[in-house]
Design a protein around this motif. Sequence first.
Motif, PDB file in Angstrom:
ATOM      1  N   LEU A  38       0.805  -1.212   0.000  1.00 33.92           N
ATOM      2  CA  LEU A  38       0.000   0.000   0.000  1.00 33.92           C
ATOM      3  C   LEU A  38       0.844   1.272   0.000  1.00 33.92           C
ATOM      4  O   LEU A  38       0.345   2.350  -0.335  1.00 33.92           O
ATOM      5  CB  LEU A  38      -0.954  -0.001   1.191  1.00 33.92           C
ATOM      6  CG  LEU A  38      -2.099  -1.005   1.129  1.00 33.92           C
ATOM      7  CD1 LEU A  38      -2.919  -0.935   2.401  1.00 33.92           C
ATOM      8  CD2 LEU A  38      -2.964  -0.775  -0.093  1.00 33.92           C
ATOM      9  N   VAL A  39       2.116   1.167   0.328  1.00 31.11           N
ATOM     10  CA  VAL A  39       2.995   2.343   0.361  1.00 31.11           C
ATOM     11  C   VAL A  39       3.116   2.993  -1.024  1.00 31.11           C
ATOM     12  O   VAL A  39       2.917   4.208  -1.149  1.00 31.11           O
ATOM     13  CB  VAL A  39       4.376   1.990   0.959  1.00 31.11           C
ATOM     14  CG1 VAL A  39       5.375   3.119   0.759  1.00 31.11           C
ATOM     15  CG2 VAL A  39       4.234   1.655   2.426  1.00 31.11           C
ATOM     16  N   PRO A  40       3.448   2.259  -2.110  1.00 34.96           N
ATOM     17  CA  PRO A  40       3.534   2.924  -3.415  1.00 34.96           C
ATOM     18  C   PRO A  40       2.209   3.545  -3.853  1.00 34.96           C
ATOM     19  O   PRO A  40       2.190   4.629  -4.436  1.00 34.96           O
ATOM     20  CB  PRO A  40       3.943   1.811  -4.382  1.00 34.96           C
ATOM     21  CG  PRO A  40       4.483   0.735  -3.550  1.00 34.96           C
ATOM     22  CD  PRO A  40       3.851   0.867  -2.210  1.00 34.96           C
ATOM     23  N   LEU A  41       1.104   2.898  -3.545  1.00 33.73           N
ATOM     24  CA  LEU A  41      -0.206   3.436  -3.898  1.00 33.73           C
ATOM     25  C   LEU A  41      -0.466   4.740  -3.143  1.00 33.73           C
ATOM     26  O   LEU A  41      -0.952   5.721  -3.717  1.00 33.73           O
ATOM     27  CB  LEU A  41      -1.296   2.408  -3.594  1.00 33.73           C
ATOM     28  CG  LEU A  41      -2.706   2.782  -4.018  1.00 33.73           C
ATOM     29  CD1 LEU A  41      -2.759   2.930  -5.538  1.00 33.73           C
ATOM     30  CD2 LEU A  41      -3.686   1.726  -3.563  1.00 33.73           C
ATOM     31  N   GLY A  42      -0.106   4.773  -1.888  1.00 33.37           N
ATOM     32  CA  GLY A  42      -0.252   5.998  -1.097  1.00 33.37           C
ATOM     33  C   GLY A  42       0.626   7.121  -1.625  1.00 33.37           C
ATOM     34  O   GLY A  42       0.215   8.290  -1.655  1.00 33.37           O
ATOM     35  N   LEU A  43       1.834   6.791  -2.052  1.00 36.73           N
ATOM     36  CA  LEU A  43       2.733   7.809  -2.618  1.00 36.73           C
ATOM     37  C   LEU A  43       2.166   8.384  -3.908  1.00 36.73           C
ATOM     38  O   LEU A  43       2.281   9.586  -4.161  1.00 36.73           O
ATOM     39  CB  LEU A  43       4.118   7.220  -2.851  1.00 36.73           C
ATOM     40  CG  LEU A  43       4.931   6.909  -1.587  1.00 36.73           C
ATOM     41  CD1 LEU A  43       6.228   6.199  -1.957  1.00 36.73           C
ATOM     42  CD2 LEU A  43       5.222   8.173  -0.817  1.00 36.73           C
ATOM     43  N   VAL A  44       1.557   7.541  -4.732  1.00 30.16           N
ATOM     44  CA  VAL A  44       0.934   8.017  -5.970  1.00 30.16           C
ATOM     45  C   VAL A  44      -0.239   8.930  -5.637  1.00 30.16           C
ATOM     46  O   VAL A  44      -0.408   9.998  -6.236  1.00 30.16           O
ATOM     47  CB  VAL A  44       0.472   6.824  -6.847  1.00 30.16           C
ATOM     48  CG1 VAL A  44      -0.442   7.294  -7.967  1.00 30.16           C
ATOM     49  CG2 VAL A  44       1.663   6.104  -7.418  1.00 30.16           C
ATOM     50  N   MET A  45      -1.040   8.533  -4.676  1.00 32.40           N
ATOM     51  CA  MET A  45      -2.236   9.313  -4.346  1.00 32.40           C
ATOM     52  C   MET A  45      -1.892  10.666  -3.724  1.00 32.40           C
ATOM     53  O   MET A  45      -2.637  11.631  -3.895  1.00 32.40           O
ATOM     54  CB  MET A  45      -3.133   8.508  -3.408  1.00 32.40           C
ATOM     55  CG  MET A  45      -3.725   7.292  -4.082  1.00 32.40           C
ATOM     56  SD  MET A  45      -4.625   6.239  -2.956  1.00 32.40           S
ATOM     57  CE  MET A  45      -6.152   7.149  -2.825  1.00 32.40           C
TER      58      MET A  45
END
Length: 148
Positions: A38-45
């Motif tokens: 979920l970390v990369p997804l959070g960084l994108v968001m």
Amino acid sequence: MIAETVCSAVSAAGLGIAAITAYRKRFLAAARIVAYSLVPLGLVMTGAVEWLARTAFSPVAWAGFGVLGGAWLLFMTTRAVERRRGGTRKERKEAKAAARGAAVEPSASVPSLGQAARPAPRPKTKSGGADAADDFSDIEAILKKHGI
């Protein structure tokens, strides 16, 4: 755009691996994998990936990183030199004053007390070494020197 796509794909792959891990009844490991994916997804968001992609291709940003690195290097060099010299000027001044105070105190008290107040020389022990009290007086002198 490409960085966001890659991060989203990595998140999706991680969630798939977490599902397989959970299917194998390893729930703690699956929860940890979900957290990591979920970390990369959070960084994108949050837009951090876009900012990072813009920064990576900016010569001004790289010059800024160079300036920060130079400042860090200068700071660490001055700290190393300061430690090698024995502290700051203020610390050296305080140490000299403490040394002078320690040197003056014993000699000032001896004349006022007279000849009888002077301690007699201590006899040597059988081993020829100093008495145990002498060892403690050395330790006390060292502690006083350091202000403890």
